[in-house]
Design a protein around this motif. Structure first.
Motif, short mmCIF file in Angstrom:
data_model
loop_
_atom_site.label_atom_id
_atom_site.label_comp_id
_atom_site.label_asym_id
_atom_site.label_seq_id
_atom_site.Cartn_x
_atom_site.Cartn_y
_atom_site.Cartn_z
N HIS A 111 -48.80 88.35 -20.70
CA HIS A 111 -48.51 89.54 -21.73
C HIS A 111 -46.96 90.20 -19.88
CE1 HIS A 111 -49.50 93.93 -21.98
NE2 HIS A 111 -49.75 94.09 -20.71
N LEU A 112 -47.24 90.14 -18.49
CA LEU A 112 -46.91 90.16 -16.87
C LEU A 112 -45.11 90.15 -17.94
CD1 LEU A 112 -48.63 89.96 -14.21
CD2 LEU A 112 -47.91 91.57 -15.51
N GLU A 113 -44.80 88.64 -18.24
CA GLU A 113 -44.06 87.56 -18.23
C GLU A 113 -43.05 88.89 -19.82
OE1 GLU A 113 -44.29 83.40 -19.11
OE2 GLU A 113 -45.31 84.19 -16.56
N SER A 114 -43.75 89.32 -21.18
CA SER A 114 -43.52 89.63 -22.19
C SER A 114 -42.57 90.96 -21.72
CB SER A 114 -43.96 89.94 -22.54
OG SER A 114 -44.03 90.80 -24.40
N LEU A 115 -43.27 91.90 -20.79
CA LEU A 115 -43.14 93.17 -20.04
C LEU A 115 -41.79 92.93 -19.33
CD1 LEU A 115 -46.20 94.76 -18.97
CD2 LEU A 115 -44.83 95.24 -21.42
N THR A 116 -41.45 92.14 -18.27
CA THR A 116 -40.54 91.59 -18.05
C THR A 116 -39.44 90.93 -18.23
OG1 THR A 116 -41.99 90.88 -15.57
CG2 THR A 116 -39.61 90.06 -16.18
N ASP A 118 -38.95 92.52 -21.56
CA ASP A 118 -38.41 93.60 -22.47
C ASP A 118 -37.03 94.84 -21.26
OD1 ASP A 118 -39.87 92.46 -24.48
OD2 ASP A 118 -41.91 93.86 -24.13
N ILE A 119 -38.18 94.50 -19.91
CA ILE A 119 -37.15 95.29 -19.30
C ILE A 119 -36.00 95.15 -18.68
CG2 ILE A 119 -36.78 96.52 -16.63
CD1 ILE A 119 -39.70 96.53 -17.00
N GLU A 120 -35.65 93.12 -18.81
CA GLU A 120 -34.44 92.81 -18.08
C GLU A 120 -33.36 93.67 -19.79
OE1 GLU A 120 -35.27 88.94 -17.06
OE2 GLU A 120 -35.56 90.11 -15.55
#
Length: 122
Positions: A111-116, A118-120
């Motif tokens: 989940h955290l990797e996916s958020l990162t 998305d932000i990038e």
């Protein structure tokens, strides 16, 4: 309703403790269906400690509360697999709960990797 008859037959073939575990799991599934998704979940896992004595269903409920930001549908298959290992294959509750802890932690990292990502990408 052949599924209902089959479920009743399977239920009655189980020991009393496994019948209770199946009822607990059915309550968990029913709660999953009616979960309120209107409130934005916290970004970090909630600090809900693991009790000394906990059954697998209660562990799943605790972990769902600990990680409310995770998509329940993504976790459901793996969590139900652990329930099956415990109920059908006789895996000790503590072992199934340990694996559930790993599953939720891994899903949180994804989940955290996916958020990162998305932000990038923004």
């Amino acid at each position: 309703m052949p599924d209902g008859k089959r479920l009743r037959s399977l239920f009655h073939s189980l020991s009393e403790s496994r019948q209770q575990a199946l009822l607990d799991f059915a309550e968990f599934l029913a709660g999953k269906e009616s979960a309120d998704r209107a409130v934005a979940p916290p970004a970090e896992p909630l600090p809900i400690p693991r009790p000394a004595q906990e059954n697998v269903v209660k562990a799943i409920q605790r972990l769902m509360q600990t990680y409310p930001m995770l998509d329940r549908n993504r976790i459901f298959h793996e969590a139900s697999g652990q329930m099956t290992r415990h109920l059908v294959h006789g895996v000790a509750a503590a072992e199934a709960i340990d694996e559930l802890e790993r599953i939720f932690a891994r899903q949180y990292q994804q989940h955290l990797e996916s958020l990162t990502k998305d932000i990038e990408a923004s």
